[in-house]
Structures are given as structure tokens and as C-alpha cells.
Design an enzyme around this catalytic site. Sequence first.
Site, PDB file in Angstrom:
ATOM      1  N   ASP A 287     -14.262  25.529   4.917  1.00  9.26           N
ATOM      2  CA  ASP A 287     -15.693  25.609   4.633  1.00  9.26           C
ATOM      3  C   ASP A 287     -16.000  25.217   3.190  1.00  9.26           C
ATOM      4  O   ASP A 287     -16.961  24.476   2.925  1.00  9.26           O
ATOM      5  CB  ASP A 287     -16.174  27.037   4.915  1.00  9.26           C
ATOM      6  CG  ASP A 287     -17.600  27.063   5.450  1.00  9.26           C
ATOM      7  OD1 ASP A 287     -18.032  26.044   6.011  1.00  9.26           O
ATOM      8  OD2 ASP A 287     -18.272  28.106   5.310  1.00  9.26           O
ATOM      9  N   ASP A 331     -20.643  30.484  11.622  1.00  9.35           N
ATOM     10  CA  ASP A 331     -20.610  31.626  10.717  1.00  9.35           C
ATOM     11  C   ASP A 331     -20.856  32.939  11.441  1.00  9.35           C
ATOM     12  O   ASP A 331     -20.813  34.013  10.822  1.00  9.35           O
ATOM     13  CB  ASP A 331     -21.649  31.444   9.605  1.00  9.35           C
ATOM     14  CG  ASP A 331     -21.357  30.228   8.743  1.00  9.35           C
ATOM     15  OD1 ASP A 331     -20.170  29.935   8.527  1.00  9.35           O
ATOM     16  OD2 ASP A 331     -22.311  29.551   8.304  1.00  9.35           O
TER      17      ASP A 331
END
Length: 546
Positions: A287, A331
Site C-alpha cells: 500500500d 481497506d
Amino acid sequence: MNTTTPSWLDRVAVNVPNHVYELLEGVVSPEIVAEAAIVAIAAVTVALAVSFTTAKPKRAALPDPKSPLYHPSDNDNCKYIITTRAAADFGDTTLKGYQVALVPLVAAVTLAGLYWVMQQTPESVNWYLNWMFCLGLPMCAHDTISQILTVFDRWRWVRFQRYAVVVVKDDTLPAGPMDGDLDAEEVHQTYPDYVTVWPAPAQVDVANRVAHYVTDGKGIIAFPLAVGLTYLFWLKNPGLHPDSAAVANWVVTNAASFAYTVTGIASLQLARFSHACLMLSGLFVYDIYFVFATPMMETVARGLDVPIKFIVPRADGEFMDQMFSLIGTGDLVVPGVFLSLLSRFDYHQYYSKRPTVPFHHARQIPRPYFRGGMVFYTLGLVLTMVAMHTSQRGQPALLYIVPCLLLGTLGLAHFRGEVGALFSFDDEIEMKPPSNEIADSDASDDDDEFELDSYDEWVERVEQKRDELIADTDDDDPVVYQFLSDDDDDDHTFVIGDNDTDNDSGDNLDSDGDAELGDGDGLADEIIAIRQELARPPQEWYSDDE
């Protein structure tokens, strides 16, 4: 097709947030309200999805139908309950260690591929992906709505009677297909003892029955709602209508994203805390790199108009002129899978200490790790929104969520003195190798070498057992072992036992340990040989056919 005129649903999607912002004008800015709404949506979605993955742990006793806590769904979604031969053959779908290690790599390759394709034909990518999501939405929405209705059923708000089709009232069986001829003994030869086999109901007497299905009335509600959501997703999707001025409705987009998020968390399970740490750490690096080091993540997130994000309007505006705060479904799914493991660990800890207590969803048990994990996850979301609001640019949410989850969970385990128990927890079904693993080998040129390796392996096992027997005996009588086949290449079966016997008939064994026949070759000699074989002392058998 022209969908530029706002429908009643579009007007609701605009007027409701605008009305909220008007009420809070002068108190808090719309941006902060939108970001708080994103945090709330993410936390509630993950908590619900994790609760849907709860099932009977391996060490808990079966639900008791006579208990006031009993509900028909107590047996559902449990991988330790086998209802069909296909389920027995397919085994455990929990991610293995090597699969967990590949998750960040697969994510990186997928993102790079999408980025490259979007540079070539961005409109085509949206069209194809939206059709893919549209076709998969009915099933995901149906399963999600059914899970929500199940919760209402447990709370006794509604009541859905459960039936086995061919139709017999039965509130004891787990939902889904069931085998009519499932062999419990055969299943237990492959699976450990904690796997429970549920054959089809004995009271259903149907000639030549192969299988039947256990269901209830939730589909009457879930199916039309799933079809309706799919229709709205198709109708309000600019990616599916590139020649029109259609605008996505954020309420419909969030509903579709919710269904896919719940399905994603339910479909992915981790068996060990070490695997969870490995996955979170890999995606943590992924990420950060793809947000700060390359434009790929931002380009794909902004360019794809598909249900892979939750969005909330963050400023007053007309229908086609709204600005949004958003969070990607990844997420939610990644932390949700981690929190699902913590929830199962809570149940494991409780029922391991109470193995005779029947499992029931209605039973209230301590869940410190799941509840603590939700606090850590929410804290990570808040830190993400603060960083995004401060920097005025997108942030990799896992940069804040992963440390909060890992450090918080380890700190809680250390405080409770359960770090060792957390790392030793294993929720994976351990299957024995199939009995025909050697016989069905696809090896061709290396058959001789493969058989030789197998032979050495069996010899080593027998030698080890022989040494154990010699160590346990008080006399000097040797322990013998032998092949029970004339063709060593066809059979790798060994017998080990004492060379002597308390029975006089043991003296009739020849030098190879085989029974001796009489002088004649008639029926009497065969009977004598059979009696001599039956008089052998107890032996232990080791075979590659076991």
C-alpha cells in the site's frame, strides 16, 4: 438510454447529506462529517461481516436442539461439519502459508495490469469490470441479505422455518445440500475426529435418494431484494451506459460495495496468527509503495467506477456536482479477515476450556480480542482520516491500520499472558494423505525411483517400531518383520511381532514366519494352515494401502 433526470433515489442521495450539513453548519465542516461517516460505515461493515463468519469451533460440543439457546443456524457455515461428499473431497478452503505470501504479489500484479490497460482503453476497462460486478452481484447480495435475515431470526424478530427438500420439517440440520449416502467411517479415515458428519435425515425415505437440500424461507425475501439491487446497479451505472450521461448514485454504489465486502471477508479465512501477520505486513508495504512511489494506485482508484470503494458526499452540491470522501473496500476486507481470525480465537479459547459446552450463537461469551481489534481498527481509520485531512491528499489506509491492529493485538495478548496461545492457535483442518496417493501418482519415467523412496520410507518406519518393541521386552527373543507378498514391487506391507508365541501352534511357522501346510494338499491341510494363522500372536501392520 437517458438517465440525466434525477430520480427519487437520486434526489434522496443529494438531499439527505445536504440537509445534514445544513443542520451542522457552523458546528463542524462537511468534510469532517463525511470522513466520520466513512469511519462509521467501514467499522459497522467489518463488524457485521465478521459476525457472519462465526461458526462452531473445532473443540466445541455440537449445538443442543433442546436448549433454549438453540437456533437452526447454529450448525451453519462450520467447516468442521461435512454434509456432502464434495465438501469432504474439497476439504478446507483456509488460505495456506504460501497462498498468504502470494497475496501482496497478486495484488501488485493486478494493480499494474489494470494501470496498463487503463492507459490504453479506460472506457473499455470500466465497461468490462462493471459487467463482471453486475453479473456477480445477485449471488453476493442474496448471501449478504440472507445473513442479515438470519441475525433477525436469532433475535426472534422474524421466524423462518427450516425444511429439508424432499419436504420434511427439520430444524437440526445445517443449511445447504446434503448427501443421502455419506459414509461417516470413510470420511473419518481422511479427517480428524473433530469433523462431524451430517448424513441426510433417516426419516426421509425416498427410493434411490442421492442427495437433497436443506433451506428455509429467507430466499423469498433475499432473492427479490438481490435482483432489485442488481437492477439499480445496472440502471445507475455510467460504466455500463457509456453513450449516456448517466451518473452513479452513491447509495447504490455503497450497497453493492457492502455486498462484495461481506462476501470477500466470508470467503477468505486465515488459520494462524503468523499467517495474518505475514499478510498484513506484505500489504502494508504494498500500500505504501503504490500510493507514494508510483501513480498507479491513485490513477486506478480515480479511473475505475466500480463497486470497490465506499463514498460519501463531503460538500453541498447538485446531483451531478458532488464531491466525495472515499475508502477502498480492500481497506475493509484485509482488516476484516484479520478480525475474523481474532473472533475465532476468542471462541477457541472459550470452548477449549469448556469442551462439553454446546455451541450456540445466542450464548454470550467473552470476546476480548475481537472487541479490542475493532477498537484498534477504528483507531487506524481515524488516524487515516486525520492524516488525509491534514495533508489534503490521499493516504494509504493500511499505513495506519496495520500497525494499530498488529501492535494493539500483540499488546493485548501480552497483557493477558496469551502470546504463546495466540501464535499456537491453528484453525486449519488437517487431512491425512489419500490412500491412493502413491498408486495414482502421475510419475512415469521416475516410477522406479519413486517406488524405491516409498520402500525406504516404510522400512524406516518398521525398523523404528521394531527397536521400540525390543526396548520394551525383558527377554532376548528377536522381533521379526517380513513382506506379505511374493512380489516386493507390488506390495509394501510389513508385519512385526514376536518370533515366539505362547501357543504351541506358533512352532508351526516356517523360517519366514509363514504358516506351514501339511504333507498333503487337500482340504484338511488348508484348515490346519488357517488355524495356524489364527494362532499368531497380536501383530501391528504398516502398509502403504492404509
